[in-house]
Design an enzyme around this catalytic site. Structure first.
Site, short mmCIF file in Angstrom:
data_model
loop_
_atom_site.label_atom_id
_atom_site.label_comp_id
_atom_site.label_asym_id
_atom_site.label_seq_id
_atom_site.Cartn_x
_atom_site.Cartn_y
_atom_site.Cartn_z
N ALA A 1 -5.03 2.50 -0.15
CA ALA A 1 -5.00 1.81 -1.45
C ALA A 1 -5.48 0.37 -1.29
O ALA A 1 -6.19 -0.16 -2.14
CB ALA A 1 -3.59 1.84 -2.04
N ASP A 2 -5.09 -0.27 -0.21
CA ASP A 2 -5.57 -1.63 0.08
C ASP A 2 -7.08 -1.65 0.28
O ASP A 2 -7.79 -2.50 -0.27
CB ASP A 2 -4.89 -2.18 1.34
CG ASP A 2 -3.58 -2.88 1.04
OD1 ASP A 2 -3.52 -3.61 0.04
OD2 ASP A 2 -2.64 -2.70 1.82
N VAL A 3 -7.57 -0.73 1.11
CA VAL A 3 -8.99 -0.70 1.41
C VAL A 3 -9.80 -0.38 0.15
O VAL A 3 -10.83 -1.01 -0.12
CB VAL A 3 -9.29 0.32 2.52
CG1 VAL A 3 -10.79 0.50 2.70
CG2 VAL A 3 -8.66 -0.13 3.84
N GLY B 1 -9.94 -3.39 -2.03
CA GLY B 1 -10.87 -4.36 -1.48
C GLY B 1 -12.31 -4.00 -1.75
O GLY B 1 -13.15 -4.87 -2.08
N ASP C 1 0.81 -1.21 0.00
CA ASP C 1 0.00 0.00 0.00
C ASP C 1 0.85 1.27 0.00
O ASP C 1 0.58 2.20 -0.77
CB ASP C 1 -0.91 -0.02 1.24
CG ASP C 1 -1.67 1.29 1.42
OD1 ASP C 1 -2.79 1.39 0.93
OD2 ASP C 1 -1.11 2.21 2.06
#
Length: 396
Positions: free
Chosen positions: A168-170, A173, A140
């Site tokens: 960025a990860d969230v 997802g 991220d």
């Protein structure tokens, strides 16, 4: 009441944050989620701490509720065979391995599509399955930097800064869960599944939203504005008598309402400040005047004044105040779940509010391999002797 995704089975081969977050969203909506983990090790996020509670990291706990954990050694041929059988009976597979790794193991989309044409196969990676950087690994933090997000985050005269959560990860997802839902709906019409290629980099570029549009339309490279706004004034933090607060005046009517409530009606009539473009042009004059004014009252006093005047304003809460907020409690955004080693685990709730098929917190984040034997029995029909052999041989 059954959830919206009741009857949908998700095989979650992912770890870290983006993939598990996607799978958790589907689980909250009623899907059965089976989390595949390495025997003895599990999802790497289990070890990302401190803090740890009951042997589990807080990081792992944040994105793995409503799942069952099955340990499976994918370096063992029997482990791969079991994974294929689970995929045969699943609706969705989520994975975030390096591009090409699962193809080599016989668990790629082409392999699993051959045995389950209805399968929705969601791949999440740093840069996607095409392009010159498809083989690069990433986290991220690196994506925040490369995507331009850090270039617009921080004070104007300070260094670039990352956002305080793995955004960025969230975002990846959330985009992935949206794509899964769309693919499941499409499958109802076509009868077949498809491959979803979700990249952290793509996701963060998309999240640039109006910042990206400003550049693409006007050719202006944006800089850092700290807690101010390039195009709206006043729309930033100010220091009150006791702490900081946010004043977010989004239109001229709100500006007039604020000026009247604050006893500064002359500002609303001043040609330098009357309309937002004028306030933007004269921010160097107006912002210091506002700062001097706002220091005269406490945050609570200003928030009451602004609420009565229908002017958007708010506090800057530390996390403890967030979860003590009555609004958070009223919206179910703090949940408490029984947990086998912690006792009671407290988690942030889901923002997914469906009136007829509500999201439900059914299962706490599982212990490593907590459901291995039960899943092998229930879904694959293995008896006690067969399961014992798998344990003995290091397959599970």
């Amino acid at each position: 009441m059954a959830g919206a995704l009741d009857g949908v089975r998700v095989l979650d081969l992912s770890r870290h944050l983006a993939g598990p977050y996607c799978a958790m969203m589907l689980g909250d909506l009623g899907a059965e989620v089976i989390k595949i983990e390495r025997p003895g090790v599990g999802d790497e996020s289990r070890h990302w701490g401190p803090p740890f509670f009951g042997g589990e990291s807080a990081y792992y706990l944040c994105c793995n509720r409503n799942k069952q954990s099955l340990t499976l050694n994918l370096k063992h041929e029997r482990g791969l065979a079991l994974a294929r059988e689970l995929a045969r009976g699943s609706d969705v597979v989520i994975e975030n391995f390096r591009v090409g790794v699962l193809d080599k193991l016989g668990l790629g989309y082409g392999d699993l599509k051959a045995i389950n044409p209805r399968l929705v196969y969601c791949s999440i990676s740093g840069f996607g399955h095409t392009g010159p950087d498809r083989d690069l690994g990433s986290y991220d933090f690196l994506i925040q930097g490369r995507s331009g997000l850090m270039s617009i985050t921080g004070e104007p005269d300070g260094p670039p800064m990352k956002v305080g959560v793995a955004i960025a990860d969230v975002a990846a997802g959330l985009f992935a869960s949206n794509a899964v839902l769309a693919a499941l709906l499409a499958r109802e019409r076509t009868g077949v599944g498809q491959h979803l290629d979700i990249a952290l980099y793509d996701s963060q570029v998309a999240v640039l939203a109006n910042i990206a549009s400003n550049y693409l339309c006007a050719g202006e490279i944006p800089g850092r504005w700290g807690n101010a706004h390039k195009s709206i004034v006043p729309y930033q933090t100010f220091q009150a008598a006791d702490d900081y607060l946010i004043l977010a005046v989004g239109n001229d009517a709100q500006w007039r309402q604020f000026c009247e409530a604050a006893g500064m009606t002359a500002w609303a009539q001043d040609p330098r400040f009357a309309a937002n473009p004028d306030r933007v042009a004269h921010r160097d004059v107006l912002v210091p005047l506002l700062q001097d004014l706002l220091r005269r009252k406490t945050v609570a006093e200003w928030l009451q004044l602004c609420a009565e005047a229908d002017v958007p304003a708010g506090p800057i809460n530390a996390i403890d105040k967030v979860f003590a907020d009555p609004q958070v409690d009223a919206r179910g955004m703090l949940v408490q779940m029984p947990h086998p080693t912690i006792g009671t685990v407290r988690l942030a709730g889901t923002p997914l509010n469906l009136s007829a098929t509500p999201a439900e917190m059914r299962l706490p984040p599982p212990l490593l391999g907590e459901h291995t034997d039960a899943i092998l029995t229930r879904l694959l029909g293995l008896d006690g002797r067969a399961i014992a052999e798998l344990h003995r041989d290091g397959v599970v």
